[in-house]
Design a protein around this motif. Structure first.
Motif, PDB file in Angstrom:
ATOM      1  N   UNK A 171      21.229  -6.846  -0.510  1.00 10.73           N
ATOM      2  CA  UNK A 171      19.982  -7.485  -0.118  1.00 10.73           C
ATOM      3  C   UNK A 171      18.820  -6.741  -0.781  1.00 10.73           C
ATOM      4  N   UNK A 172      17.888  -7.489  -1.328  1.00  7.23           N
ATOM      5  CA  UNK A 172      16.749  -6.911  -2.033  1.00  7.23           C
ATOM      6  C   UNK A 172      15.486  -7.149  -1.211  1.00  7.23           C
ATOM      7  N   UNK A 173      14.662  -6.117  -1.010  1.00  4.57           N
ATOM      8  CA  UNK A 173      13.414  -6.318  -0.267  1.00  4.57           C
ATOM      9  C   UNK A 173      12.446  -7.198  -1.064  1.00  4.57           C
ATOM     10  N   UNK A 174      11.400  -7.675  -0.400  1.00  2.77           N
ATOM     11  CA  UNK A 174      10.424  -8.552  -1.055  1.00  2.77           C
ATOM     12  C   UNK A 174       9.516  -7.798  -2.015  1.00  2.77           C
ATOM     13  N   UNK A 175       9.391  -6.497  -1.829  1.00  9.81           N
ATOM     14  CA  UNK A 175       8.603  -5.671  -2.739  1.00  9.81           C
ATOM     15  C   UNK A 175       9.404  -4.429  -3.098  1.00  9.81           C
ATOM     16  N   UNK A 176       9.010  -3.819  -4.200  1.00  7.98           N
ATOM     17  CA  UNK A 176       9.653  -2.578  -4.616  1.00  7.98           C
ATOM     18  C   UNK A 176       8.634  -1.710  -5.345  1.00  7.98           C
ATOM     19  N   UNK A 177       8.901  -0.414  -5.360  1.00  5.25           N
ATOM     20  CA  UNK A 177       8.007   0.534  -6.034  1.00  5.25           C
ATOM     21  C   UNK A 177       8.476   0.792  -7.448  1.00  5.25           C
ATOM     22  N   UNK A 178       7.499   1.092  -8.290  1.00  5.71           N
ATOM     23  CA  UNK A 178       7.759   1.394  -9.692  1.00  5.71           C
ATOM     24  C   UNK A 178       6.727   2.428 -10.115  1.00  5.71           C
ATOM     25  N   UNK A 179       7.135   3.415 -10.903  1.00  5.30           N
ATOM     26  CA  UNK A 179       6.204   4.415 -11.405  1.00  5.30           C
ATOM     27  C   UNK A 179       5.710   3.977 -12.780  1.00  5.30           C
ATOM     28  N   UNK A 180       4.379   3.807 -12.894  1.00  6.00           N
ATOM     29  CA  UNK A 180       3.738   3.325 -14.110  1.00  6.00           C
ATOM     30  C   UNK A 180       2.906   4.460 -14.706  1.00  6.00           C
ATOM     31  N   UNK A 181       3.021   4.688 -15.996  1.00  2.00           N
ATOM     32  CA  UNK A 181       2.308   5.777 -16.646  1.00  2.00           C
ATOM     33  C   UNK A 181       0.795   5.615 -16.546  1.00  2.00           C
ATOM     34  N   UNK A 182       0.130   6.681 -16.167  1.00  3.03           N
ATOM     35  CA  UNK A 182      -1.336   6.701 -16.129  1.00  3.03           C
ATOM     36  C   UNK A 182      -1.923   6.663 -17.537  1.00  3.03           C
ATOM     37  N   UNK A 183      -1.102   6.959 -18.535  1.00  2.00           N
ATOM     38  CA  UNK A 183      -1.558   7.045 -19.921  1.00  2.00           C
ATOM     39  C   UNK A 183      -1.317   5.755 -20.700  1.00  2.00           C
ATOM     40  N   UNK A 184      -0.643   4.790 -20.096  1.00  2.00           N
ATOM     41  CA  UNK A 184      -0.241   3.596 -20.824  1.00  2.00           C
ATOM     42  C   UNK A 184       1.048   3.857 -21.579  1.00  2.00           C
ATOM     43  N   UNK A 185       1.386   2.955 -22.476  1.00  2.00           N
ATOM     44  CA  UNK A 185       2.603   3.091 -23.272  1.00  2.00           C
ATOM     45  C   UNK A 185       2.251   3.085 -24.751  1.00  2.00           C
ATOM     46  N   UNK A 186       3.100   3.707 -25.549  1.00  2.00           N
ATOM     47  CA  UNK A 186       2.879   3.696 -26.992  1.00  2.00           C
ATOM     48  C   UNK A 186       3.109   2.298 -27.542  1.00  2.00           C
TER      49      UNK A 186
END
Length: 182
Positions: free
Chosen positions: A90-105
């Motif tokens: 079972x998958x919750x309706x939301x999930x956490x993800x870590x996003x770079x504060x610097x953006x991506x190359x």
């Protein structure tokens, strides 16, 4: 790696981990040099992509501990309505993800994020775009040089000045809620 980070501060850590697929996400390289001298991975929005990964069901205490180990990332909530998840549980309706504060190359000509590759690949890619002697030679030697704080900081700054940093395309919940960065 996750269990190692958590075990350093919490006893008897064994969060449930599940293989899953998340829609419209891909992984590239964060637009910063880590303290250990490598260019870390970071997620970005990619319409139509299917990210095959592992998800961990963490307690609030485990999440707090993990937050403190990620100073270059903001934890944000995503909705499975926007990023459908397929898993054997079972998958919750939301999930956490870590996003770079610097953006991506990414390539300044196409604005496309650079897909995740080996450290050798990203060092070669950067060396072709930045005229900096720290980026020359074998990958392990480059990473040792980049681990020197002043060198790593200069290279990180050069990502922006050379227009190699791209927004990950994922609006941060932290930013929307006006939460201060650590």
């Amino acid at each position: 790696m996750l269990r190692t980070k958590l075990a350093a501060l919490i006893r008897d850590v064994n969060p449930p981990m599940v293989r899953l697929t998340v829609s419209d996400l891909a992984v590239g390289h964060s637009a910063h040099v880590s303290a250990h001298g490598y260019i870390p991975a970071a997620p970005y929005f990619s319409p139509g992509a299917q990210l095959h990964t592992v998800g961990a069901w963490l307690t609030d205490d485990e999440t707090t501990v993990l937050d403190h180990t990620e100073p270059n990332y903001d934890r944000m909530m995503l909705s499975t309505a926007d990023h459908p998840v397929v898993a054997a549980t079972v998958v919750p309706k939301t999930f956490s993800l870590y996003v770079s504060r610097h953006g991506v190359l990414g390539d300044p000509r196409t604005a496309s994020p650079l897909p995740l590759g080996s450290q050798g690949d990203v060092v070669e890619w950067l060396g072709a775009r930045l005229a900096h002697p720290a980026l020359g030679g074998p990958t392990d030697a480059v990473c040792r040089r980049l681990a020197e704080p002043a060198v790593g900081a200069r290279i990180t700054t050069s990502f922006r000045s050379a227009d190699l940093a791209r927004d990950a395309g994922l609006a941060s919940t932290r930013s929307r809620e006006g939460m201060a960065r650590r």
